[in-house]
Motif scaffolding. Sequence first.
Motif: not given
Lengths: 113, 113
Positions: A37, A41-43, A88
């Motif tokens: 991620q 932003q989206a995972p 992440m």
Amino acid sequence: DAMVIQNPRYQVTQFGKPVTLSCSQTLNHNVMYWYQQKSSQAPKLLFHYYDKDFNNEADTPDNFQSRRPNTSFCFLDIRSPGLGDAAMYLCATSRTTGTYEQYFGPGTRLTVT
Amino acid sequence: QKEVEQDPGPLSVPEGAIVSLNCTYSNSAFQYFMWYRQYSRKGPELLMYTYSSGNKEDGRFTAQVDKSSKYISLFIRDSQPSDSATYLCAMSAGGGGADGLTFGKGTHLIIQP
């Protein structure tokens, strides 16, 4: 409490220096996932293990590898981190076929210098 | 067109208000729909899980799925400052095998005291 644990929570590595992130679970779930991620932003799913069966997403770079030595543990290896790999990294688990509730760990924030 | 669209916000509302969060999607194969709450620098936490169309209520939270419109919603009643977080919708086609989730980018929600 049953849970998903990720270590370390924060990791700093140098450009090109291999790094390993770890995930463990006490839920006894069959499936373990790794997501990336980036900020705001989206995972994005990188790959997952169904028991010992490894499933790689088509667009996951070869630079990313994974190992699952047993049910409880799963590792994410980044062979040569680039600046674009700073993100992440989230580990998640789910029970076997038939349920799609995924439970996430707290994540490891990777910085590449 | 992205598979899952979600307005990133921020959405700022006063304490006590009803909050409506939404996602649209394009893949008609999606059957499993989830809402996750993610606090800053933490992993996503599963809030609601719905299969196919319909409503599901859990305390102050209600999830709605309209497969004919490819539209899902999360309502939060009597919103509290502790509800301030990023809310991610996620969905999966299922099909019997382990499957990663497709996430929206998340809506950043701020509840003003």
